[in-house]
Design an enzyme around this catalytic site. Structure first.
Site, PDB file in Angstrom:
ATOM      1  CG  HIS A  35      44.691  31.641  42.089  1.00 55.71           C
ATOM      2  ND1 HIS A  35      44.355  31.163  40.835  1.00 55.71           N
ATOM      3  CD2 HIS A  35      43.826  32.662  42.341  1.00 55.71           C
ATOM      4  CE1 HIS A  35      43.356  31.878  40.357  1.00 55.71           C
ATOM      5  NE2 HIS A  35      43.010  32.803  41.249  1.00 55.71           N
ATOM      6  CB  CYS A  47      45.370  31.470  37.640  1.00 54.71           C
ATOM      7  SG  CYS A  47      46.837  30.529  38.090  1.00 54.71           S
ATOM      8  CG  ASP A  82      40.884  35.343  40.741  1.00 51.93           C
ATOM      9  OD1 ASP A  82      41.479  35.222  39.646  1.00 51.93           O
ATOM     10  OD2 ASP A  82      40.808  34.431  41.594  1.00 51.93           O
TER      11      ASP A  82
END
Lengths: 323, 686, 302
Positions: free
Chosen positions: B474, B430, B490
């Site tokens: 995250h 991420c 995202d």
């Protein structure tokens, strides 16, 4: 300074105790007879609980605080359990074991648990005496002999019986102080004397008290009679073929003596009692029957443990009021 | 040498078990020397008890004590403070076991044991730990009657039973104290040492420098929803934002132009409310009408950080918490303890947040000289796309369609991290995607920032609450679109959509627990059990650990109405009396002798019945004489009485089990129908 | 059992009007206990003892105790036999099945305790050798209740060795008339036909031990014992030995009543003879009747 304050306080305390718990030969340990206070360890335990409370607050830690509360609660529950371990017990004065003044005697205390739970690890003592530990199970009656020093002749009041218990946790002590109306008996100290303060002897049998000192002396041999104890038989002579003979001692069982208070003029009363005591013991040892005459009391002649006991008791109680 | 105090054998087991159990939790996190010391002293004591070892002499004891002091100094650098203090306490406690010479020492050891036990709670506070402490306390308490009962015949299990009974009796009282004793604020401040590891997010990230993302199963926080639970794709738990990029590392930053007072708003503080906050507050109702509103309660594990986690645009009801300009929550102080807070989130409120020039400047900041290829492509694509939105979509599509991979073990990156990632390795997690995306946005002139936090969470159906673990950590991005405000984007979702929809477990192949988790999936009951246990933990947290001044106040207000010291005192006294009374009755009521058997009751009933008929009968009558006496006074009843007497005698004394109680009762009933002895007359006094 | 009943009837013919006491005496023997009869001279103590010995076909010895009696006169003595050059036991009168110890309180305490020890242990130890006494072995001792010069009343601790103490007392007018009409019955006592052989007697004694005593009955007995200890009526309560004795006596009494189980009436019947000589009332309490008060105070069924 301290003593000046303490003495009246102690007197007050004793008076208060006497009012609250009067003397009796049988007492049940009830609420009003039991005191309860924390022990040193109990205080330590509470201190730890308090520290944990502070810690719990400072660290904002609810569990530490909960543990502190649990300890506090356990302590409070322990009060009830400690109390219960003593409560309901029936305490009775039992028999007594006299001793000579200056030595020790013992008094019997009977503990009876007529309820359905045990009474464990009880400590009993007279003031100044050694501690005895005893446990009484449900329905059981336990006898405890408690020794105590006998300082003077006569009836000795032992003071209040101290019963204490720290079971189960040892954090608290429950105790009671009971006046058991259970006096001990101190025989006079035995004081040896040359001269036996005995009068007469027996007119029928003509035994003179002067013969007494040598009553164990060997007097000669006589022919064996059935019933003679084997240790009296002269086995050496028998082995040499001279027949069966018994050694003959001055016969101790033929008459009796009157040990008499009046036989010691000019001697102070305690010394008279001490000498009479010594002679009672002597005569008993020598299997010589004896009677005892004291001013206002008389014990008919006899022999044996019972006679000795009665004679000594009579001597112990001389001059004391009859209970 | 002094005679060794012999702990009664029936108490010794409890003593050793209690002390060992009290010290055991400290061995888990304690230094190695402590781990060796305690079993050694326990073994030593057992040998001393058996007479195999002499008592340690004074010299040895002093040496041991000195060693313990040095060991503590070596491990902790000090002997003060909770960590070092606990270590020293446990060590001294272990030594005390060795030098138990008298009964007094045994007491001191046991009472200290309670203290050591309590320090366990400094480190472990779960329900299991509490049960463990309770069990250890039971053993310690069982040793006390043991050492107080020196007779050899005592039974060890009786001590345990007694301790159990006493503790059970103490528990209600403890609960009362727990609820009612006023919580005071700390008297003085005590802090744990800072060396203790911080978990979770850090305040900066450098994607190229991490080649391995360790993911632990440790719990980050729990969330309990009141009402609707957001769908998995909406569970973005925002922790902090990174606005500053130095070419390698993204960090948290506050624009210099903005003051601290304007940056964070503590609703309870006397300072004036910043304008942006006023705008948000004013727009709340309108936002609620436009979009969903989530009300929930977060139970945050100690993170030793001061930022908290919430869904976008959160308002907390806790006076110690404040709202930051980048729409996240902070606490005034670090979270060294578990903390729970209630939050209401308005996702639609994002668009109401105004953009100041200072914010815009920092959201476009990029260091010169890095990642020339990416910059060039960004400018080109933005031109081609025409709008920020279209540009962002094109970029996401590119991530999705080109061969980008999601991996937890990406290769290390060199100087131009974004260039190397986008056009070289194309493997990352991420942070890599978020970093590259934010860079590309800024390079094209779109304000962007990185948000760090947690995404997802496992719903526990038992308690309707979410568990968020460290592996849910995250990083994603937010871009500012005119009219929409800060919008969540995202990029990882474009590469690995399952990561967002299903949670990160798919990526956890290396985790040794992954297998276990697979097993859990296959065994629904195990999963259920795990859910239940989690719920218990949650309840524990909610009702026990978080029971503080304010919850106490609200609870007491509900119960007592007015909360005053006098009222609390009265409630305490009354409660204690009510709780202690049954125990006192149970403990103190004298129960004399054994109870009556049915046959004995039958005899008594007969006696009562006959006396009721006016017969004069004393208590000491055996059955035969009772029958004779009663028969004499009441001749009509003689035959029945005789039958009753014979049956009773045979049954009670004859050892004939055949005679039934029923027969006896039948005879007695027959008597009831007979006419009275002397017409029911009996001698009555007066 | 019929034979035992017959034995009771036969003894009743020579000891007139004393059926209750005869029954107690027989119960005492069946319970393997020793019997103490306390009575003035001439009340038929000896006749009763003779009759008991005859009716159960027991060996019988009578010893008249005097103050000059030595333990050896009772127990015996081991003598050195010059021919065989070894000690031989010359057995005393105690080696018999039924010993009538007349006026036991005339002997010195030493002699008394020698006999009482033999009674307790049912064996005699002379010069380190132990000689068992015959089986069965009963002592029927008599004691004159009036304190006279030159007597040694048995101490309390030794009274405990006797299972029962009974006294015959003066006969009732009818019995006395019958007695006068019949003349001296002592000779007849010696001529009684045995009702049981020794083996049969042993069987009956074994049967006594089989008599059932239920939990309830034992509870009653226990409450009696406990009350004797806790009531404050007595200087010292009944000992466990007294309790066991009472149970044995009650079993024998039950058997004599034709039952194979004990009922509270049995306990009540034997309580006074078994317990009264073991209880010392506290000062001021009357010696006689104290045991009876125990019965009144304890309910049969709690």
């Amino acid at each position: 300074m301290l003593a000046a304050v303490r003495a009246p306080l102690q007197r007050r305390y004793r008076q208060w105790l006497a009012r609250r718990m009067p003397a009796s030969r049988q007492q049940r340990l009830t609420q009003q007879r039991i005191f309860i206070l924390p022990t040193r360890y109990g205080l330590f335990f509470l201190l730890i609980a308090a520290l944990l409370f502070l810690g719990g607050i400072n660290y904002e830690n609810n569990l530490i605080m909960a543990l502190s509360f649990l300890m506090t609660s356990l302590f409070m529950i322990a009060i009830l359990h400690t109390f219960r371990n003593l409560a309901g017990l029936l305490v009775r004065a039992g028999q007594l074991e006299p001793g000579h003044a200056g030595a020790e005697g013992a008094l019997e205390i009977l503990l009876h648990a007529d309820d359905r739970h045990p009474h464990l690890s009880l400590w009993l003592r007279w003031p100044g005496g050694p501690v005895e530990e005893v446990s009484v199970l449900p329905g059981e009656e336990k006898s405890v002999w408690l020794r105590l020093p006998l300082k003077r002749r006569g009836r000795v009041h032992p003071g209040r019986l101290h019963i204490e218990s720290r079971y189960p946790l040892g954090l608290l002590r429950a105790w009671s102080q009971l006046d058991m109306a259970h006096p001990a008996l101190a025989w006079p100290r035995a004081a040896p004397s040359e001269f036996c303060p005995a009068s007469g002897g027996d007119a029928e049998q003509g035994l003179q008290h002067t013969r007494l000192a040598g009553s164990d002396d060997f007097q000669g041999l006589r022919s064996y009679q059935p019933g003679d104890p084997p240790r009296m038989v002269d086995w050496k002579a028998y082995a040499r073929g001279r027949g069966l003979h018994s050694k003959y001692f001055a016969d101790p069982a033929e008459g009796w003596l009157w040990l008499d208070w009046a036989m010691m003029p000019g001697v102070d009363p305690e010394t008279r009692l001490s000498r009479l005591t010594w002679w009672v013991l002597q005569l008993e040892q020598k299997n010589q029957r004896y009677g005892l005459r004291l001013p206002g009391a008389e014990l008919p002649p006899g022999l044996g443990p019972e006679q000795q006991r009665q004679a000594l008791d009579l001597l112990a109680l001389y001059g004391e009021e009859v209970a | 040498m002094a005679r060794v105090y012999q702990v009664p054998h029936h108490a010794f087991g409890w003593l050793v078990a209690g002390t060992f159990m009290a010290a055991l939790p400290h061995l888990i996190h304690g230094p190695l020397w402590l781990r060796i010391l305690l079993p050694a002293t326990v073994l030593g004591r057992i040998l001393i008890q058996r007479g195999r070892l002499p008592m340690p002499g004074r010299v040895l004891r002093v040496i041991l004590l000195g060693g313990v002091l040095l060991g503590t100094l070596y491990t902790h650098g000090t002997v003060l403070g909770p960590d070092a203090g606990t270590c020293l306490l446990v060590a001294a406690f272990a030594l005390k076991l060795l030098e138990m010479v008298r009964l007094r020492d045994a007491y001191v050891l046991l009472v200290l044991g309670y203290f050591v036990l309590a320090t366990t709670f400094l480190f472990y506070q779960g329900p299991i730990a509490s049960l463990y402490v309770l069990l250890s306390m039971l053993c310690l308490t069982a040793a006390l009657p043991g050492i107080n009962h020196p007779e050899a015949g005592a039974r060890a299990w009786r001590h345990f039973r007694l301790a159990l009974v006493m503790l059970l009796q103490a528990v209600p009282l403890m609960l009362l104290l727990f609820v009612l004793v006023p919580r005071i604020s700390p008297l003085w401040s005590l802090e744990f040492s800072q060396e203790r590891s911080r978990t979770g997010m850090s305040d900066s990230m450098a994607p190229g420098e991490v080649s391995h993302l360790s993911q632990s199963r440790e719990l980050a926080f729990r969330v309990e929803f009141e009402g609707a639970v957001p769908p998995p794709a909406a569970r973005y738990w925002r922790g902090l934002t990174y606005a500053w990029f130095d070419g390698r590392r993204w960090s948290q930053a506050r624009p210099q132009e903005i003051s601290q007072a304007d940056y964070v708003w503590f609703p309870a503080s006397p300072q004036p409310r910043p304008d942006w906050a006023a705008t948000l507050v004013a727009a709340r109702d309108e936002a609620a009408a436009r979009g969903p509103v989530y009300r929930y309660r977060v139970v945050q594990e100690p993170s030793r950080r001061n930022w908290l986690y919430a869904l976008a645009v959160p308002f907390a009801d806790d006076t110690r918490l404040g709202l930051v300009r980048d729409l996240r929550l902070v606490s005034r102080e670090e979270l060294n303890q578990r903390r729970d807070y209630r939050v209401t989130s308005y996702p639609a409120l994002r668009s109401s947040m105004p953009m100041s020039p200072a914010d815009e400047a920092i959201s476009l900041q990029l260091p010169e000289g890095f990642n020339p290829r990416a910059r060039e492509m960004a400018r080109r694509w933005y031109r081609e796309a025409g709008s920020a939105e279209a540009y962002a979509n094109r970029l996401l599509r590119w991530f999705r369609e080109e061969s980008f991979y999601y991996t937890l073990e990406p290769p290390l990156l060199g100087e131009h991290t974004v260039d190397e990632f986008l056009f070289g390795s194309r493997r990352g997690f991420c942070e890599h995607y978020a970093s590259a995306f934010a860079f590309m946005m800024r390079a094209a002139g779109v304000p962007a920032r990185i948000v760090a936090g947690y995404q997802g969470g496992e719903l526990n159906p038992v308690g309707n609450h979410l568990r968020v673990h460290q592996y849910h950590a995250h990083a994603w991005t937010e871009i500012w679109l005119p009219g929409s405000g800060w919008v969540e984007v995202d990029p990882t979702a474009a590469v690995a959509p399952s990561r967002i929809e299903m949670g990160p477990e798919a990526a956890l192949q290396d985790d040794p627990l992954a297998d276990f988790q697979g097993i859990m999936r296959d065994l629904p009951w195990l999963q259920q059990l795990s859910n239940r246990f989690d719920y218990v933990q949650f309840i524990w947290q909610k009702w026990v650990l978080d029971y503080d001044e304010s919850s106490q106040l609200s609870l007491l207000q509900r119960w007592l109405g007015d909360v005053s010291p006098a009222r609390i005192g009265m409630a305490l006294a009354a409660g204690a009396a009510v709780l202690l009374m049954p125990v006192a009755l149970w403990v103190l009521l004298r129960r004399r002798g054994p109870g009556r058997t049915p046959m004995q009751r039958e005899y008594r009933a007969m006696l009562k019945q006959l006396r009721g008929r006016g017969l004069v009968l004393s208590d000491d009558l055996p059955p035969r004489r009772l029958v004779r006496e009663a028969g004499g006074q009441w001749p009509a009843a003689r035959p029945v009485l005789k039958k009753w007497g014979r049956a009773f005698e045979e049954s009670v004394y004859g050892g004939q089990a055949g005679t039934s109680l029923r027969a006896l009762r039948r005879y007695r009933r027959q008597l009831r129908w007979l006419r009275g002895a002397r017409g029911g007359q009996h001698v009555s006094p007066g | 059992m019929e034979k035992v009943q017959r034995a009771l009837a036969r003894v009743g013919k020579v000891v007139l009007g004393k059926n209750e006491q005869i029954r107690l005496a027989v119960a005492c023997l069946l319970a393997r206990g020793h019997l103490l009869i306390e009575d003035l001279p001439g009340m038929g103590k000896t006749t009763l003892a003779h009759a008991l010995a005859r009716i159960f076909s027991l060996d019988y010895q009578r010893v008249q105790f005097t103050s000059d009696m030595l333990p050896a006169d009772i127990l015996g003595v081991s003598l050195f036999n010059a021919d065989t050059r070894e000690f031989v036991l010359r057995k005393g009168p105690v080696f018999t099945q039924l010993l009538l110890a007349d006026e036991i309180n005339r002997a010195t305490p030493k002699t008394q305790s020698a006999l009482l020890e033999a009674m307790e242990e049912r064996q005699v130890t002379l010069d380190g050798d132990t000689y068992p006494l015959p089986l069965p072995f009963f002592v029927v001792a008599t004691q004159n209740p009036v304190e006279q010069g030159g007597t040694f009343p048995l101490p309390e601790s030794q009274l405990d060795r006797f299972l029962m103490r009974i006294s015959l007392g003066y006969p009732s007018p009818e019995a006395e008339l019958a007695l006068l009409a019949a003349g001296d019955l002592r000779a007849e006592a010696l001529d009684l036909t045995p009702a049981l052989t020794v083996d049969e007697l042993q069987q009956v004694m074994q049967a006594v031990e089989q008599v059932h005593a239920s939990t309830d009955l034992l509870g009653y007995l226990q409450r009696l014992l406990e009350h004797s200890r806790s009531s404050g009526l007595f200087q010292a309560g009944l000992s466990p030995r007294a309790g066991l004795g009472m149970l044995r006596a009650a079993r024998a009494w039950a058997l004599l009543g034709g039952r194979n189980y004990v009922i509270p009436e049995d306990i009540q019947a034997v309580l006074v003879p078994v317990c009264e000589h073991r209880l010392q009332p506290v000062a001021g309490g009357a010696a006689r009747g104290a045991a009876g008060r125990l019965l009144e105070a304890v309910p049969v069924v709690p």
